[in-house]
Scaffold this motif. Structure first.
Motif, mmCIF file in Angstrom:
data_model
loop_
_atom_site.group_PDB
_atom_site.id
_atom_site.type_symbol
_atom_site.label_atom_id
_atom_site.label_comp_id
_atom_site.label_asym_id
_atom_site.label_seq_id
_atom_site.Cartn_x
_atom_site.Cartn_y
_atom_site.Cartn_z
ATOM 1 N N GLU A 81 0.787 -1.351 0.052
ATOM 2 C CA GLU A 81 -0.101 -0.085 -0.049
ATOM 3 C C GLU A 81 0.862 1.147 0.059
ATOM 4 N N TYR A 82 0.832 2.141 -0.882
ATOM 5 C CA TYR A 82 1.689 3.305 -0.904
ATOM 6 C C TYR A 82 0.410 4.674 -0.906
ATOM 7 N N SER A 83 -0.240 4.478 -1.916
ATOM 8 C CA SER A 83 -1.428 5.639 -1.730
ATOM 9 C C SER A 83 -2.479 4.966 -2.780
ATOM 10 N N THR A 110 -12.659 -4.905 -4.777
ATOM 11 C CA THR A 110 -13.007 -3.801 -3.758
ATOM 12 C C THR A 110 -12.256 -3.777 -2.703
ATOM 13 N N GLY A 111 -10.763 -3.967 -2.820
ATOM 14 C CA GLY A 111 -9.505 -3.906 -2.066
ATOM 15 C C GLY A 111 -9.178 -2.050 -1.822
ATOM 16 N N LYS A 112 -8.109 -2.086 -1.354
ATOM 17 C CA LYS A 112 -7.809 -0.653 -0.984
ATOM 18 C C LYS A 112 -8.098 0.249 -1.998
ATOM 19 N N ILE A 113 -7.461 -0.029 -3.312
ATOM 20 C CA ILE A 113 -8.009 0.967 -4.320
ATOM 21 C C ILE A 113 -9.195 1.281 -4.855
ATOM 22 N N GLY A 114 -9.946 -0.328 -4.985
ATOM 23 C CA GLY A 114 -11.450 -0.159 -5.421
ATOM 24 C C GLY A 114 -12.308 0.585 -4.375
ATOM 25 N N LEU A 169 -17.726 -6.430 -7.188
ATOM 26 C CA LEU A 169 -17.735 -7.871 -7.499
ATOM 27 C C LEU A 169 -16.033 -8.279 -6.748
ATOM 28 N N ASP A 170 -16.270 -9.140 -5.852
ATOM 29 C CA ASP A 170 -14.686 -9.630 -5.234
ATOM 30 C C ASP A 170 -14.908 -10.933 -4.779
ATOM 31 N N ILE A 171 -13.763 -11.654 -4.284
ATOM 32 C CA ILE A 171 -13.992 -13.022 -3.582
ATOM 33 C C ILE A 171 -14.241 -12.694 -2.323
ATOM 34 N N ASN A 185 -9.539 0.820 -16.874
ATOM 35 C CA ASN A 185 -8.723 -0.102 -16.444
ATOM 36 C C ASN A 185 -7.239 0.698 -15.735
ATOM 37 N N THR A 186 -7.149 0.383 -14.445
ATOM 38 C CA THR A 186 -5.989 1.194 -13.932
ATOM 39 C C THR A 186 -5.165 -0.091 -13.107
ATOM 40 N N SER A 187 -5.675 -1.339 -13.316
ATOM 41 C CA SER A 187 -5.135 -2.520 -12.685
ATOM 42 C C SER A 187 -3.928 -3.084 -13.270
ATOM 43 N N ARG A 188 -4.048 -4.050 -14.063
ATOM 44 C CA ARG A 188 -3.062 -4.560 -14.841
ATOM 45 C C ARG A 188 -3.743 -4.807 -16.328
ATOM 46 N N GLY A 189 -2.660 -4.633 -17.260
ATOM 47 C CA GLY A 189 -3.222 -4.434 -18.831
ATOM 48 C C GLY A 189 -3.965 -5.984 -19.062
ATOM 49 N N LEU A 202 -7.450 3.724 -20.437
ATOM 50 C CA LEU A 202 -6.474 2.780 -19.882
ATOM 51 C C LEU A 202 -5.304 3.304 -19.361
ATOM 52 N N ASP A 203 -5.110 2.806 -18.131
ATOM 53 C CA ASP A 203 -3.637 3.228 -17.801
ATOM 54 C C ASP A 203 -2.586 2.085 -17.866
ATOM 55 N N VAL A 204 -2.854 0.963 -18.047
ATOM 56 C CA VAL A 204 -2.079 -0.129 -18.278
ATOM 57 C C VAL A 204 -2.594 -1.097 -19.601
ATOM 58 N N ALA A 259 -0.886 6.091 -12.875
ATOM 59 C CA ALA A 259 -1.786 6.188 -11.655
ATOM 60 C C ALA A 259 -1.174 6.318 -10.425
ATOM 61 N N PHE A 260 -0.005 5.494 -10.382
ATOM 62 C CA PHE A 260 0.606 5.533 -8.967
ATOM 63 C C PHE A 260 1.292 6.938 -8.805
ATOM 64 N N PHE A 261 1.731 7.658 -9.823
ATOM 65 C CA PHE A 261 2.554 8.588 -9.946
ATOM 66 C C PHE A 261 2.362 9.963 -9.280
HETATM 67 P P1 NAD Z 1 -5.823 -5.139 -2.963
HETATM 68 O O1 NAD Z 1 -5.146 -6.532 -2.722
HETATM 69 O O2 NAD Z 1 -6.068 -4.304 -1.621
HETATM 70 O O3 NAD Z 1 -7.246 -5.169 -3.746
HETATM 71 C C1 NAD Z 1 -7.596 -6.240 -4.671
HETATM 72 C C2 NAD Z 1 -8.624 -6.836 -4.584
HETATM 73 O O4 NAD Z 1 -9.062 -7.503 -5.655
HETATM 74 C C3 NAD Z 1 -9.138 -7.719 -3.089
HETATM 75 O O5 NAD Z 1 -10.056 -7.315 -2.469
HETATM 76 C C4 NAD Z 1 -9.225 -9.116 -3.831
HETATM 77 O O6 NAD Z 1 -10.022 -10.073 -2.973
HETATM 78 C C5 NAD Z 1 -9.679 -8.734 -4.958
HETATM 79 N N1 NAD Z 1 -9.583 -9.862 -6.047
HETATM 80 C C6 NAD Z 1 -8.636 -10.647 -6.191
HETATM 81 N N2 NAD Z 1 -9.018 -11.819 -7.120
HETATM 82 C C7 NAD Z 1 -10.245 -11.366 -7.727
HETATM 83 C C8 NAD Z 1 -11.248 -11.698 -8.696
HETATM 84 N N3 NAD Z 1 -10.666 -13.138 -9.316
HETATM 85 N N4 NAD Z 1 -12.312 -11.037 -8.962
HETATM 86 C C9 NAD Z 1 -12.729 -10.060 -8.225
HETATM 87 N N5 NAD Z 1 -11.616 -9.557 -7.120
HETATM 88 C C10 NAD Z 1 -10.742 -10.272 -7.215
HETATM 89 O O7 NAD Z 1 -5.040 -4.262 -4.141
HETATM 90 P P2 NAD Z 1 -4.970 -2.696 -4.324
HETATM 91 O O8 NAD Z 1 -3.750 -2.009 -3.370
HETATM 92 O O9 NAD Z 1 -6.337 -2.168 -4.367
HETATM 93 O O10 NAD Z 1 -4.374 -3.002 -5.790
HETATM 94 C C11 NAD Z 1 -5.405 -3.627 -7.011
HETATM 95 C C12 NAD Z 1 -4.414 -3.576 -8.230
HETATM 96 O O11 NAD Z 1 -4.185 -2.320 -8.601
HETATM 97 C C13 NAD Z 1 -3.099 -4.100 -7.913
HETATM 98 O O12 NAD Z 1 -2.992 -5.656 -7.912
HETATM 99 C C14 NAD Z 1 -2.312 -3.731 -8.971
HETATM 100 O O13 NAD Z 1 -2.460 -4.549 -10.206
HETATM 101 C C15 NAD Z 1 -3.139 -2.196 -9.738
HETATM 102 N N6 NAD Z 1 -2.309 -1.337 -9.279
HETATM 103 C C16 NAD Z 1 -2.067 -0.457 -10.313
HETATM 104 C C17 NAD Z 1 -1.426 0.748 -10.281
HETATM 105 C C18 NAD Z 1 -1.145 1.779 -11.270
HETATM 106 O O14 NAD Z 1 -0.373 2.645 -11.203
HETATM 107 N N7 NAD Z 1 -1.903 1.520 -12.378
HETATM 108 C C19 NAD Z 1 -0.781 0.972 -8.963
HETATM 109 C C20 NAD Z 1 -1.030 0.118 -7.866
HETATM 110 C C21 NAD Z 1 -1.685 -0.991 -8.039
#
Ligand code: NAD
Length: 333
Positions: free
Chosen positions: A99-101, A152-156, A173-175, A231-235, A257-259, A297-299
């Motif tokens: 976790e950073y921001s 819906t973790g930290k960023i969501g 949607l989350d596990i 999409n700011t997660s992974r490409g 798209l950020d990724v 996005a992290f920048f």
């Molecule tokens: P986090 O671990 O706090 O949250 C991720 C959430 O995704 C968790 O609640 C987890 O249960 C859920 N998850 C896992 N598998 C799943 C699935 N199959 N279906 C639905 N939900 C699922 O992580 P975070 O800190 O919120 O970061 C999320 C993602 O953002 C990172 O994994 C990273 O890929 C991406 N990220 C991108 C940047 C950027 O600069 N674009 C920066 C940081 C993180």
């Protein structure tokens, strides 16, 4: 510890140089990515510090182990680029910055959404060219719309809070459910229902085998017409060919798209005086309703300072105690 830091830019060096002052470690900065061709540069160091597009597959980890490297310090949250099983087999520990921001990434997702919806990217070019016509810039009110949050973790969760502030309905949607999101009134649903209900879909899940190409032809088929996808997660959570088809058919109204799944050789570099070698990315860049940022996005200042401080602390913890709370482990089979 002697730390070799791959994939660095001047901004990384500035924050890491500051953070290392409080330790006895030394840093060697490399601009190059970690690949099979550059792994030998790690010789003579104790720790490899890597970023999102560095390659940490089985072969590279074996080479690092042979050089006596026992620690990979990732300066990012995601660890999809590391073969954790191979790391364990080679007695290499992997630590990260969990976790950073979350605000930095969530706010960037919102920036993409607002820019796309209100066509800010197009208005910017137009008004500088003396064109004050509104034709083609029509947006919609976010108030009252349904926003789907995948992950819906930290960023969501931060993203959901901002969208809640805009007066949006939230589906998630989350596990694992997140009580903070539930407190916002988020309705947790399965993927098909989220796809059918959401006007805006924002991805905040990690890249795993389950989320690889989560947004594919079949998923797009189930979405509302004119949907906005961010999409700011992974490409690779998004099948790029499928979204191009969705944009061409008009089903996808906006894409931010950020990724990008093939970003490794492109992002973080200035290629402005070259021909972009990637035809898929080039096609995406032709759509007026697509906005791409290069993994930005992290920048923020806050995020970079936190990444640097946590990375150095992770190495110190590992050196002093042999363990670290930010260690990542392979998922049991
Ligand atoms: P986090 O671990 O706090 O949250 C991720 C959430 O995704 C968790 O609640 C987890 O249960 C859920 N998850 C896992 N598998 C799943 C699935 N199959 N279906 C639905 N939900 C699922 O992580 P975070 O800190 O919120 O970061 C999320 C993602 O953002 C990172 O994994 C990273 O890929 C991406 N990220 C991108 C940047 C950027 O600069 N674009 C920066 C940081 C993180």
């Amino acid at each position: 510890m002697k730390i070799i830091v791959y994939s660095t830019k001047p901004y990384d060096r500035r924050f890491l140089d500051e953070a290392v002052q409080s330790s006895n470690h030394s840093l060697t900065f490399l601009e190059t990515r970690l690949t099979a061709a550059t792994v030998k540069l790690a010789a003579g160091h104790d720790v490899v510090c890597a970023f999102v597009n560095d390659e940490l597959d089985e072969g590279i980890l074996k080479s690092l182990a042979d050089m006596g490297i026992h620690l990979i310090a990732l300066r990012c949250a995601g660890f999809n680029n590391v073969d954790l099983t191979a790391a364990k087999k080679n007695a290499i520990s992997v630590v990260r910055v969990p976790e950073y921001s979350p605000h930095a990434v969530a706010e960037h997702a919102v920036a993409l959404l607002l820019a796309l919806n209100r066509n800010i990217h197009r208005a910017y070019g137009r008004t500088r060219d003396g064109n004050f016509s509104l034709e083609g810039l029509l947006g919609f009110d976010l108030y009252g719309r349904t926003v789907g949050v995948v992950g819906t973790g930290k960023i969501g969760c931060e993203f959901a809070k901002i969208m809640n502030g805009f007066g949006c309905h939230l589906v998630g949607l989350d596990i694992h459910t997140n009580p903070e999101c539930e407190a916002l009134g988020m309705d947790y649903v399965q993927l098909p229902e989220l796809l059918q209900r959401a006007d805006v879909i924002s991805l905040h899940c990690p890249l795993t085998p389950e989320t690889h190409h989560l947004i594919d032809h079949d998923a797009i088929e189930q979405m509302k017409p004119d949907v906005t996808i961010i999409n700011t997660s992974r490409g690779a959570c998004v099948d790029t060919t499928a979204v191009i088809a969705g944009l061409k058919s008009g089903k996808i109204g906006r894409l931010g798209l950020d990724v990008y799944e093939e970003e490794a050789d492109l992002f973080f570099e200035d290629l402005s005086d070259q021909v972009i070698p990637d035809d898929t990315l080039s096609r995406l860049l032709t759509f007026p309703n697509v906005l791409i940022t290069g993994h930005q996005a992290f920048f923020t200042k806050e995020a970079l300072a936190c990444i640097a401080a946590t990375t150095i602390q992770n190495v110190t913890d590992f050196e002093e105690t042999g363990k670290c709370k930010n260690q990542v482990q392979p998922t049991p089979a």
